[in-house]
Write a protein that holds these residues in place. Structure first.
Motif, PDB file in Angstrom:
ATOM      1  N   MET A   1     -10.155 -21.966  94.479  1.00 50.31           N
ATOM      2  CA  MET A   1      -9.207 -20.856  94.508  1.00 50.31           C
ATOM      3  C   MET A   1      -9.960 -19.542  94.311  1.00 50.31           C
ATOM      4  SD  MET A   1      -7.414 -20.917  90.731  1.00 50.31           S
ATOM      5  CE  MET A   1      -8.396 -20.713  89.238  1.00 50.31           C
ATOM      6  N   HIS A   2      -9.283 -18.437  94.613  1.00 55.89           N
ATOM      7  CA  HIS A   2      -9.801 -17.108  94.304  1.00 55.89           C
ATOM      8  C   HIS A   2      -9.381 -16.763  92.879  1.00 55.89           C
ATOM      9  CE1 HIS A   2     -10.030 -15.685  98.786  1.00 55.89           C
ATOM     10  NE2 HIS A   2     -10.567 -16.872  98.584  1.00 55.89           N
ATOM     11  N   ALA A   3     -10.305 -16.176  92.132  1.00 52.59           N
ATOM     12  CA  ALA A   3     -10.025 -15.820  90.742  1.00 52.59           C
ATOM     13  C   ALA A   3     -10.889 -14.649  90.326  1.00 52.59           C
ATOM     14  CB  ALA A   3     -10.271 -17.013  89.819  1.00 52.59           C
ATOM     15  N   MET A   4     -10.344 -13.810  89.429  1.00 51.31           N
ATOM     16  CA  MET A   4     -11.119 -12.741  88.814  1.00 51.31           C
ATOM     17  C   MET A   4     -11.512 -13.214  87.425  1.00 51.31           C
ATOM     18  SD  MET A   4     -12.455  -9.771  89.400  1.00 51.31           S
ATOM     19  CE  MET A   4     -11.502  -8.947  90.685  1.00 51.31           C
ATOM     20  N   VAL A   5     -12.808 -13.342  87.199  1.00 57.78           N
ATOM     21  CA  VAL A   5     -13.311 -13.963  85.972  1.00 57.78           C
ATOM     22  C   VAL A   5     -13.974 -12.913  85.087  1.00 57.78           C
ATOM     23  CG1 VAL A   5     -14.876 -15.701  85.040  1.00 57.78           C
ATOM     24  CG2 VAL A   5     -13.629 -16.161  87.167  1.00 57.78           C
ATOM     25  N   LEU A   6     -13.571 -12.871  83.826  1.00 57.12           N
ATOM     26  CA  LEU A   6     -14.201 -12.002  82.837  1.00 57.12           C
ATOM     27  C   LEU A   6     -15.387 -12.747  82.237  1.00 57.12           C
ATOM     28  CD1 LEU A   6     -14.097  -9.343  81.179  1.00 57.12           C
ATOM     29  CD2 LEU A   6     -12.658 -10.570  79.533  1.00 57.12           C
ATOM     30  N   THR A   7     -16.580 -12.175  82.362  1.00 54.59           N
ATOM     31  CA  THR A   7     -17.796 -12.883  81.951  1.00 54.59           C
ATOM     32  C   THR A   7     -18.296 -12.484  80.566  1.00 54.59           C
ATOM     33  OG1 THR A   7     -19.175 -11.232  83.069  1.00 54.59           O
ATOM     34  CG2 THR A   7     -18.511 -13.185  84.343  1.00 54.59           C
ATOM     35  N   GLY A   8     -17.703 -11.476  79.959  1.00 58.08           N
ATOM     36  CA  GLY A   8     -18.127 -11.046  78.633  1.00 58.08           C
ATOM     37  C   GLY A   8     -17.459  -9.745  78.261  1.00 58.08           C
ATOM     38  N   PHE A   9     -17.628  -9.281  77.026  1.00 56.59           N
ATOM     39  CA  PHE A   9     -17.096  -7.998  76.601  1.00 56.59           C
ATOM     40  C   PHE A   9     -17.872  -6.870  77.279  1.00 56.59           C
ATOM     41  CE2 PHE A   9     -16.029 -10.339  72.502  1.00 56.59           C
ATOM     42  CZ  PHE A   9     -14.665 -10.425  72.797  1.00 56.59           C
ATOM     43  N   GLY A  10     -17.153  -5.839  77.711  1.00 58.53           N
ATOM     44  CA  GLY A  10     -17.824  -4.695  78.317  1.00 58.53           C
ATOM     45  C   GLY A  10     -16.935  -3.956  79.285  1.00 58.53           C
ATOM     46  N   GLY A  11     -17.556  -3.292  80.255  1.00 61.15           N
ATOM     47  CA  GLY A  11     -16.840  -2.492  81.230  1.00 61.15           C
ATOM     48  C   GLY A  11     -16.389  -3.306  82.430  1.00 61.15           C
ATOM     49  N   PRO A  12     -15.926  -2.628  83.488  1.00 63.91           N
ATOM     50  CA  PRO A  12     -15.452  -3.322  84.688  1.00 63.91           C
ATOM     51  C   PRO A  12     -16.509  -4.210  85.330  1.00 63.91           C
ATOM     52  CG  PRO A  12     -14.778  -1.020  84.719  1.00 63.91           C
ATOM     53  CD  PRO A  12     -15.733  -1.169  83.570  1.00 63.91           C
ATOM     54  N   GLU A  13     -17.782  -3.941  85.064  1.00 64.07           N
ATOM     55  CA  GLU A  13     -18.853  -4.776  85.630  1.00 64.07           C
ATOM     56  C   GLU A  13     -18.796  -6.208  85.109  1.00 64.07           C
ATOM     57  OE1 GLU A  13     -20.382  -3.399  81.717  1.00 64.07           O
ATOM     58  OE2 GLU A  13     -19.320  -2.425  83.390  1.00 64.07           O
ATOM     59  N   LYS A  14     -18.038  -6.435  84.041  1.00 63.79           N
ATOM     60  CA  LYS A  14     -17.887  -7.785  83.497  1.00 63.79           C
ATOM     61  C   LYS A  14     -16.829  -8.605  84.250  1.00 63.79           C
ATOM     62  CE  LYS A  14     -20.926  -7.521  80.168  1.00 63.79           C
ATOM     63  NZ  LYS A  14     -22.108  -8.421  80.125  1.00 63.79           N
ATOM     64  N   LEU A  15     -16.155  -7.986  85.209  1.00 61.58           N
ATOM     65  CA  LEU A  15     -15.182  -8.696  86.039  1.00 61.58           C
ATOM     66  C   LEU A  15     -15.880  -9.202  87.298  1.00 61.58           C
ATOM     67  CD1 LEU A  15     -12.195  -6.191  85.763  1.00 61.58           C
ATOM     68  CD2 LEU A  15     -12.336  -8.451  84.682  1.00 61.58           C
ATOM     69  N   GLU A  16     -15.810 -10.490  87.534  1.00 67.87           N
ATOM     70  CA  GLU A  16     -16.488 -11.103  88.668  1.00 67.87           C
ATOM     71  C   GLU A  16     -15.461 -11.802  89.564  1.00 67.87           C
ATOM     72  OE1 GLU A  16     -19.333 -14.944  89.117  1.00 67.87           O
ATOM     73  OE2 GLU A  16     -20.122 -13.351  87.812  1.00 67.87           O
ATOM     74  N   TYR A  17     -15.388 -11.373  90.825  1.00 67.24           N
ATOM     75  CA  TYR A  17     -14.426 -11.956  91.764  1.00 67.24           C
ATOM     76  C   TYR A  17     -15.048 -13.174  92.429  1.00 67.24           C
ATOM     77  CZ  TYR A  17     -10.820 -12.139  95.401  1.00 67.24           C
ATOM     78  OH  TYR A  17      -9.790 -12.526  96.219  1.00 67.24           O
ATOM     79  N   ARG A  18     -14.430 -14.323  92.194  1.00 70.67           N
ATOM     80  CA  ARG A  18     -14.938 -15.571  92.737  1.00 70.67           C
ATOM     81  C   ARG A  18     -13.959 -16.126  93.773  1.00 70.67           C
ATOM     82  NH1 ARG A  18     -17.082 -18.527  87.113  1.00 70.67           N
ATOM     83  NH2 ARG A  18     -18.559 -16.863  86.542  1.00 70.67           N
ATOM     84  N   THR A  19     -14.491 -16.550  94.905  1.00 70.52           N
ATOM     85  CA  THR A  19     -13.648 -17.090  95.981  1.00 70.52           C
ATOM     86  C   THR A  19     -13.661 -18.611  96.035  1.00 70.52           C
ATOM     87  OG1 THR A  19     -15.475 -16.888  97.554  1.00 70.52           O
ATOM     88  CG2 THR A  19     -13.956 -15.020  97.387  1.00 70.52           C
ATOM     89  N   GLU A  20     -14.492 -19.249  95.208  1.00 74.64           N
ATOM     90  CA  GLU A  20     -14.543 -20.714  95.186  1.00 74.64           C
ATOM     91  C   GLU A  20     -14.539 -21.216  93.750  1.00 74.64           C
ATOM     92  OE1 GLU A  20     -17.825 -22.065  97.524  1.00 74.64           O
ATOM     93  OE2 GLU A  20     -16.943 -21.398  99.410  1.00 74.64           O
ATOM     94  N   HIS A  21     -13.649 -20.669  92.948  1.00 74.83           N
ATOM     95  CA  HIS A  21     -13.509 -21.115  91.564  1.00 74.83           C
ATOM     96  C   HIS A  21     -12.743 -22.436  91.551  1.00 74.83           C
ATOM     97  CE1 HIS A  21     -13.709 -20.156  87.260  1.00 74.83           C
ATOM     98  NE2 HIS A  21     -12.524 -20.737  87.150  1.00 74.83           N
ATOM     99  N   ALA A  22     -13.096 -23.328  90.656  1.00 76.74           N
ATOM    100  CA  ALA A  22     -12.451 -24.641  90.598  1.00 76.74           C
ATOM    101  C   ALA A  22     -10.951 -24.517  90.333  1.00 76.74           C
ATOM    102  CB  ALA A  22     -13.092 -25.485  89.509  1.00 76.74           C
TER     103      ALA A  22
END
Length: 348
Positions: free
Chosen positions: A1-22
């Motif tokens: 699925m497509h998902a927006m994943v938060l990878t850690g505390f911080g700014g918008p750069e911590k948001l990672e858009y994934r198109t093949e998330h489980a």
């Protein structure tokens, strides 16, 4: 699925858009919802920033429970969509059901609510095409509103309902609502007006008319230099029995000073600053009640769904963004130049 994943505390750069998330799978007693829309809240941004602090260290990075957060995490608490799969013990007849999700993940006790898990914080949420939740948290809803409109309701309106319940607001009383153009503030205006209270809304001058349309009896411009004086004029000689605050910061002493004897101050946010000062003599000599409030109960959410189905609440959809543009949506959210709520559309 497509998902927006938060990878850690911080700014918008911590948001990672994934198109093949489980894809998530529902466990026993759970359902999986195909997300039509997911609403945005202050909690999303503050959690990304780790802005809640910890006891003894207000500047420490932590989630809303003021403890470490597990990453990666899919945020997004306010979910509207349809059930597409069920776990063991859930009737298959629920597949295809249109639902609005209660984001409070607790068994129902009042004490437990204080430390509840929250969808999109302690468990993956709706900034994705699919999300799993306990079956009881997915409320069937019969409404002509779009998914985007439904997603404006859950956290803001349940929070507002909880604030009014904890303050004991009753018909005929006067309530002052801060931040009245935001999600919780605009919900407070509608719900307090529906209770028969007299509502004074603090809003930006350009948003006054919208607040009046929602049921405010009077408004005070947020930009005014003497808030207390303007509120007294708006109150027209009536006492202010309740202050419902989501802003706090420098205006806190003035808000406390505006309350009538035996008045109640209820707070569920601190957008302008969490560390405040006040003269406690005002509190004890006027016998004021200071009340903390956060998320709504399961009963609050069930009543909210009933209000929506009856057409008694107005959705305030200020904007809608594709999920891949979540960072831009959060930037617009932080600018606060809108009235109501912003949502994202994970299905696009």
């Amino acid at each position: 699925m497509h998902a927006m994943v938060l990878t850690g505390f911080g700014g918008p750069e911590k948001l990672e858009y994934r198109t093949e998330h489980a894809d998530p799978l529902p466990g026993p007693g759970e359902v999986r919802v195909r997300v039509g829309a997911a609403g945005m809240n202050n909690t999303d941004i503050w959690t990304r920033q780790g802005a809640y602090g910890v006891p003894g260290d207000p500047g420490a990075s932590a989630g809303w429970r003021r403890e470490p957060l597990a990453f990666p995490r899919i945020q997004g608490a306010d979910v509207a969509g349809r059930i597409d799969r069920v776990g063991a013990g859930v009737a298959r007849s629920r597949i295809g059901e249109r639902v609005l999700v209660d984001p409070m993940l607790y068994s129902g006790g009042e004490v437990e609510l204080v430390d509840t898990a929250y969808l999109g914080s302690e468990r993956d949420g709706g900034f994705a095409e699919l999300v799993t939740v306990p079956a009881g948290n997915a409320h069937r809803i019969d409404s002509a509103l779009s998914d985007e409109e439904l997603a404006t309701f859950p956290t803001a309106y349940a929070t507002a309902m909880r604030m009014l319940n904890r303050s004991g607001l009753s018909a005929g009383e006067t309530i002052l609502v801060t931040g009245a153009s935001g999600g919780v503030g605009s919900a407070l205006v509608q719900l307090a007006s529906a209770r028969g209270a007299r509502v004074i809304a603090v809003v930006g001058a350009a948003k006054r008319d919208r607040a009046i349309e929602l049921g405010a009896d009077a408004t005070v411009a947020r930009e005014t230099e003497d808030l207390a004086a303007r509120v007294r004029v708006a109150a027209a000689g009536r006492p202010v029995e309740v202050v419902a605050d989501v802003v706090a910061g420098p205006m806190f002493p003035a808000l406390i000073g505006l309350l009538a004897p035996l008045g109640r101050y209820v707070v569920a946010g601190a957008m302008a600053g969490a560390i405040v000062s006040a003269d406690l003599r005002t509190v004890y000599l006027r016998q004021l009640s200071l009340i903390g409030s956060s998320f709504g109960t399961h009963d609050d959410f069930a009543r909210l769904v009933a209000h929506i189905e009856a057409g008694e609440l107005r959705p305030l959809l200020a904007g809608s963004y594709p999920l891949g543009e979540l960072a831009a949506a959060q930037e617009a959210f932080a600018a606060k130049e809108f009235f109501g709520k912003l949502v994202v559309r994970p299905g696009e």
